[in-house]
Design an enzyme around this catalytic site. Structure first.
Site, mmCIF file in Angstrom:
data_model
loop_
_atom_site.group_PDB
_atom_site.id
_atom_site.type_symbol
_atom_site.label_atom_id
_atom_site.label_comp_id
_atom_site.label_asym_id
_atom_site.label_seq_id
_atom_site.Cartn_x
_atom_site.Cartn_y
_atom_site.Cartn_z
ATOM 1 N N SER A 173 -68.021 -49.231 -27.518
ATOM 2 C CA SER A 173 -66.561 -49.323 -27.643
ATOM 3 C C SER A 173 -66.134 -50.688 -27.111
ATOM 4 O O SER A 173 -66.917 -51.374 -26.439
ATOM 5 C CB SER A 173 -65.939 -48.210 -26.795
ATOM 6 O OG SER A 173 -64.584 -48.452 -26.522
ATOM 7 N N TYR A 186 -64.400 -43.045 -19.464
ATOM 8 C CA TYR A 186 -64.714 -43.510 -20.819
ATOM 9 C C TYR A 186 -65.345 -44.905 -20.744
ATOM 10 O O TYR A 186 -66.407 -45.165 -21.345
ATOM 11 C CB TYR A 186 -63.440 -43.529 -21.674
ATOM 12 C CG TYR A 186 -63.675 -43.852 -23.128
ATOM 13 C CD1 TYR A 186 -64.102 -42.867 -24.012
ATOM 14 C CD2 TYR A 186 -63.477 -45.139 -23.632
ATOM 15 C CE1 TYR A 186 -64.330 -43.147 -25.354
ATOM 16 C CE2 TYR A 186 -63.698 -45.431 -24.962
ATOM 17 C CZ TYR A 186 -64.126 -44.430 -25.824
ATOM 18 O OH TYR A 186 -64.354 -44.725 -27.151
HETATM 19 P P1 NDP Z 1 -63.327 -38.256 -33.416
HETATM 20 O O1 NDP Z 1 -62.607 -37.465 -32.369
HETATM 21 O O2 NDP Z 1 -62.793 -38.298 -34.791
HETATM 22 O O3 NDP Z 1 -64.861 -37.803 -33.487
HETATM 23 C C1 NDP Z 1 -65.575 -37.412 -32.356
HETATM 24 C C2 NDP Z 1 -66.797 -36.670 -32.831
HETATM 25 O O4 NDP Z 1 -67.584 -36.301 -31.715
HETATM 26 C C3 NDP Z 1 -66.434 -35.404 -33.572
HETATM 27 O O5 NDP Z 1 -67.149 -35.409 -34.776
HETATM 28 C C4 NDP Z 1 -66.883 -34.281 -32.665
HETATM 29 O O6 NDP Z 1 -67.363 -33.177 -33.437
HETATM 30 C C5 NDP Z 1 -67.997 -34.958 -31.887
HETATM 31 N N1 NDP Z 1 -68.201 -34.369 -30.562
HETATM 32 C C6 NDP Z 1 -67.334 -34.300 -29.528
HETATM 33 N N2 NDP Z 1 -67.895 -33.644 -28.501
HETATM 34 C C7 NDP Z 1 -69.138 -33.285 -28.891
HETATM 35 C C8 NDP Z 1 -70.198 -32.573 -28.283
HETATM 36 N N3 NDP Z 1 -70.096 -32.083 -27.036
HETATM 37 N N4 NDP Z 1 -71.334 -32.389 -28.981
HETATM 38 C C9 NDP Z 1 -71.457 -32.864 -30.245
HETATM 39 N N5 NDP Z 1 -70.495 -33.550 -30.866
HETATM 40 C C10 NDP Z 1 -69.334 -33.742 -30.191
HETATM 41 O O7 NDP Z 1 -63.417 -39.713 -32.795
HETATM 42 P P2 NDP Z 1 -63.939 -41.103 -33.362
HETATM 43 O O8 NDP Z 1 -64.492 -40.954 -34.703
HETATM 44 O O9 NDP Z 1 -62.877 -42.068 -33.108
HETATM 45 O O10 NDP Z 1 -65.098 -41.397 -32.311
HETATM 46 C C11 NDP Z 1 -66.462 -41.503 -32.667
HETATM 47 C C12 NDP Z 1 -67.143 -42.401 -31.653
HETATM 48 O O11 NDP Z 1 -66.597 -43.706 -31.741
HETATM 49 C C13 NDP Z 1 -66.963 -41.953 -30.214
HETATM 50 O O12 NDP Z 1 -68.135 -42.191 -29.481
HETATM 51 C C14 NDP Z 1 -65.866 -42.871 -29.713
HETATM 52 O O13 NDP Z 1 -65.903 -43.038 -28.331
HETATM 53 C C15 NDP Z 1 -66.206 -44.136 -30.461
HETATM 54 N N6 NDP Z 1 -65.123 -45.101 -30.573
HETATM 55 C C16 NDP Z 1 -63.938 -44.793 -31.187
HETATM 56 C C17 NDP Z 1 -62.965 -45.761 -31.317
HETATM 57 C C18 NDP Z 1 -61.652 -45.523 -31.999
HETATM 58 O O14 NDP Z 1 -60.764 -46.381 -31.924
HETATM 59 N N7 NDP Z 1 -61.470 -44.411 -32.692
HETATM 60 C C19 NDP Z 1 -63.136 -47.102 -30.751
HETATM 61 C C20 NDP Z 1 -64.423 -47.305 -30.139
HETATM 62 C C21 NDP Z 1 -65.354 -46.345 -30.047
HETATM 63 P P3 NDP Z 1 -67.202 -31.645 -32.966
HETATM 64 O O15 NDP Z 1 -65.870 -31.532 -32.296
HETATM 65 O O16 NDP Z 1 -67.331 -30.863 -34.222
HETATM 66 O O17 NDP Z 1 -68.340 -31.413 -32.023
#
Ligand code: NDP
Length: 283
Positions: A173, A186
């Site tokens: 990130s 985070y």
């Molecule tokens: P979303 O909330 O759309 O996606 C998060 C994903 O993580 C979901 O698919 C969720 O699926 C999964 N998840 C959460 N907890 C668990 C768990 N305990 N076990 C397995 N899967 C889990 O967020 P983003 O797409 O934005 O984020 C994706 C990644 O990108 C993250 O690591 C985030 O920190 C990173 N990121 C995002 C940014 C942004 O601006 N959006 C910027 C920089 C980094 P489910 O709930 O079905 O388990």
């Protein structure tokens, strides 16, 4: 043997030794960005950035295992992936649970016969000042964002060794570099992801496994929805601070992920690549 252009100033024994060019242990795929026949497991591949990356890998030819908790959401992602003509499966997996993670890797190997690429993308956030956080909140963010990356990487490692190599792509990130007063766990977890990436890259280079991270800028997904909608001034500040003058889309991470998943990046390991519209170059 290959006799390169060695300067005359070099000692004779060096000038007259043939240069040994070490053969790549894994033959180059037919095209450098081709993933045909490869198997990729994407944690959190059912939405947001994870789905954007899964679709990109699928378009390059990979079969995909989506590992996440929400099975309805995963089923919809699998349907989208299969529509691209590849094979996809959904595996219920909480990345904080070691048994779940081991079972996910086993299910992927059973279905596809092996595992070549892991994208550690699952992530969560809790927005609070450091002194307002309780231990459980701290621990939950660290568990999903950092310990989950460790558990999945460790589980995937022997399977990649079996295949003669592999690719691990960890999602960091901007908070791997910067911090914010409300993002202590985070930022700590995402800084940790980049450092953990380097350690694995160093340990597994001998196994022909490349480990890299991607640091997305600000991307419009569920994770940032509350911020975008409820704190419009912060949304605007971020937009204005980004040289590209906009937020990113989940599909914009796919190109870098495909690069890091294919033979195009076989000599790239331990890096952290920003995909951020220039956010990280701005002072
Ligand atoms: P979303 O909330 O759309 O996606 C998060 C994903 O993580 C979901 O698919 C969720 O699926 C999964 N998840 C959460 N907890 C668990 C768990 N305990 N076990 C397995 N899967 C889990 O967020 P983003 O797409 O934005 O984020 C994706 C990644 O990108 C993250 O690591 C985030 O920190 C990173 N990121 C995002 C940014 C942004 O601006 N959006 C910027 C920089 C980094 P489910 O709930 O079905 O388990």
């Amino acid at each position: 043997p290959c006799y390169g252009l060695i300067p005359r100033s070099f000692p004779d024994h060096v000038r007259h030794e043939p240069i040994q060019i070490r053969k790549a242990r894994r033959p180059m795929a037919s095209a450098p960005f081709d993933l045909s026949g490869k198997v990729a497991l994407v944690t959190g591949g059912n939405g947001g950035i994870g789905k954007g990356i899964a679709l990109g890998l699928a378009r390059a030819g990979a079969n995909i295992a989506v590992a996440a908790r929400n099975q309805d959401k995963s089923a919809r992602a699998v349907a989208e992936l299969e529509a691209l003509g590849i094979q996809a499966i959904s595996i219920r997996c909480d990345v904080t649970d070691g048994d779940d993670v081991n079972a996910a890797v086993a299910a992927c190997v059973e279905r596809f016969g092996g595992l070549d690429i892991v994208v550690n993308n699952s992530g969560i956030n809790v927005r609070k000042l450091p002194h307002e956080l309780d231990l459980e909140e701290w621990q939950t963010v660290i568990d999903v964002n950092l310990t989950g990356v460790f558990l999945m990487s460790k589980a995937a490692y022997p399977e990649m060794v079996n295949r003669g190599g592999g690719k691990v792509i960890n999602i960091g990130s901007m908070m791997s570099i910067f911090a914010h007063e409300t993002l202590a766990p985070y930022a700590a977890s995402k800084g940790g992801v980049v450092q953990f990436t380097k350690a694995c890259a160093s340990a597994w280079a001998k196994d022909n496994i490349q480990v890299n991270s991607i640091m997305p800028g600000w991307i419009a997904t569920d994770m940032t929805e509350t911020l975008r909608i409820n704190v419009p001034e912060r949304y605007e500040t971020i937009r204005a601070r980004t040289p590209a003058q906009r937020w990113g889309r989940p599909d914009e991470l796919a190109g870098t992920a495909v690069f890091l998943a294919t033979s195009a990046s076989d000599f790239v390991t331990g890096t952290a690549i920003p995909v951020d519209g220039g956010y990280s170059i701005q002072s």
